[in-house]
Design a protein around this motif. Structure first.
Motif: not given
Length: 471
Positions: A114, A116-117, A119-120, A140, A143, A145, A251-252, A281-282
């Protein structure tokens, strides 16, 4: 006992019970910390869980949840660790404690895919703090990145070598450098099938260093390859030259591109592929793609046969370990034939096997298509085809730098009403080479039909090797 003394004793009973319970919570916390120091995470987990179940203070509840999260991370129970760190975030007495819980939660979420969550959670304070920076860079990496990671590495002090933090920091630092640099790539592939068709391919690519804007990242490059197809002592050769591109919008969204000229003797054509992915999303993403290429058989090359393929698919995640990936495609051949088909993959991500470096998961793969103009002899082209296979996936980590993945599956395919059993076996090895290089080696054998070859008794053996180095 007279009545006044009895009443006094009864009035003290709740106080004594509360004192005993508080002592039990404190004792469990102390025992849990001692077990962690003695490298006994299972015992620590049990004592921290007992402390969390007690009626302790807010500080004790936070300490118990943090200890439970850390011990279950150690044991590889990432779902339990996630639950514990979420409790710790709610019970955190101040911002510093909440950051510690958020970092632990990010580590558990990264382990459960997961990113994205994860990283946030750590992005607001990763800069200048090493542990949150490591979890941000792990996210990252998943993802794609990592080209954005250098400022975080520059701001965070390097940890001591060894352990989870030191090992991950070292590997991620190398990965950031690799992704920010220009790259050179060399590849080799070979396949041999039951029809006596041998296919050899060598290729090379150069990718420039990525460049980034506020919401846009791009990396361009060039690639070239030569394919030799040998059958019955006769060799056909195909050469290709391509412009490559990797683009990220916000980012998407991401776009991958490879397009350029190809030739075979006096035949010239345009070949390549492109795909676009939206991943908000994840648990969900959508992909669309297009591909143009010659059909890779000797007879198809003699007939100058090309196809254009268009596809659209989604990735769904109905449960933490379950991925469902359906894809629809339309394949148009320049002989007038077209196919409508679909592919379905259902993946169960591997579970760690306690006490080992191995994990085991599963997958289902299915494929179906209908050809408008079935034919024989030039390429595998029945009117109707369908197949399904169930398999086991095994993963073994020799160390943090080298990983082996194996697949063994079996099932059935039906070609124009005629059914037969099929199987697939494959091994892939991925690792790091001296000088921050990367290696990807794949070996496979399958009796299922490919897009252009197949039939009763068909099988294919293949090997592919790709090596990449930063410059």
């Amino acid at each position: 006992m007279n009545t006044p003394r009895l009443l006094f004793a009864l009035s003290l009973a709740p106080v004594a019970a509360l004192h005993a319970q508080a002592a039990t919570v404190a004792d469990d916390l102390h025992a849990g910390r001692a077990a962690m120091a003695a490298s006994q995470p299972a015992q620590a987990r049990d004592r921290f869980a007992a402390a969390l179940a007690g009626n302790g203070t807010r500080d004790e509840r936070f300490a118990a949840a943090m200890g439970l999260g850390q011990s279950t991370l150690w044991l590889g129970d990432y779902a339990a660790a996630e639950r514990a760190f979420r409790i710790a975030r709610e019970a955190a007495p101040d911002d510093s404690a909440r950051q510690a819980a958020s970092t632990g939660l990010a580590q558990a979420l990264n382990a459960r895919d997961y990113p994205r969550e994860a990283r946030s959670l750590v992005a607001p304070y990763a800069m200048s703090q090493t542990r949150p920076t490591v979890e941000l860079l792990r996210a990252d990496q998943a993802l794609g990145w990592l080209d954005r990671g250098q400022p975080y590495l520059d701001a965070a002090p390097a940890p001591d070598a060894g352990g989870y933090l030191g090992t991950q920091y070292r590997l991620l630092k190398d990965d950031v450098a690799f992704n920010r640099a220009a790259q050179v790539e060399g590849g080799f592939g070979y396949s041999h099938d039951s029809d006596g068709l041998d296919t050899w391919r060598v290729g090379a690519a150069y990718r420039f260093a990525p460049s980034s804007g506020e919401d846009f990242t791009q990396r361009w490059g060039v690639a070239a390859g030569t394919t030799h197809i040998d059958h019955d002592g006769v060799t056909r050769r195909m050469d290709d030259l391509s412009l490559t591109g990797q683009l990220r919008v916000g980012e998407d969204q991401s776009v991958n591109l490879r397009v350029g000229p190809g030739r075979s003797n006096g035949w010239h054509y345009v070949q390549g592929n492109a795909d676009w992915t939206l991943q908000p999303s994840d648990v969900f993403s959508v992909t669309a793609g297009a591909e143009r290429a010659p059909v890779p058989t000797d007879t198809a090359i003699d007939h100058r046969l090309l196809y254009n393929l268009f596809s659209a698919g989604v990735s769904l995640r109905p449960a933490p370990r379950l991925y469902v990936l359906p894809t629809y495609y339309r394949q148009n051949f320049n002989d007038g034939n077209h196919r409508d088909g679909g592919v379905l993959r259902v993946l169960l991500s591997p579970y760690d096997i306690p006490g080992t470096k191995a994990a085991i998961g599963g997958e289902f793969s299915g494929r179906i298509f209908h050809s408008s103009e079935p034919s024989r002899g030039v390429y595998f082209n029945p009117r109707n085809y369908r197949s399904g296979q169930f398999g086991l996936v095994g993963v073994y980590s020799f160390n943090p730098e080298w990983k082996l993945r194996a697949l063994l599956s079996g099932g059935r395919q039906v070609i124009d009403g005629n059914g037969a059993g099929v199987y697939t076996a494959g091994i892939s090895l991925q690792g790091r080479l001296p000088g921050n290089g990367r290696l990807d080696l794949q070996l496979a054998r399958s009796s299922a039909a490919s897009a252009s070859n197949g039939g009763s008794g068909y099988w294919n053996n293949s090997i592919n090797l790709v090596i990449r180095y930063p410059l």
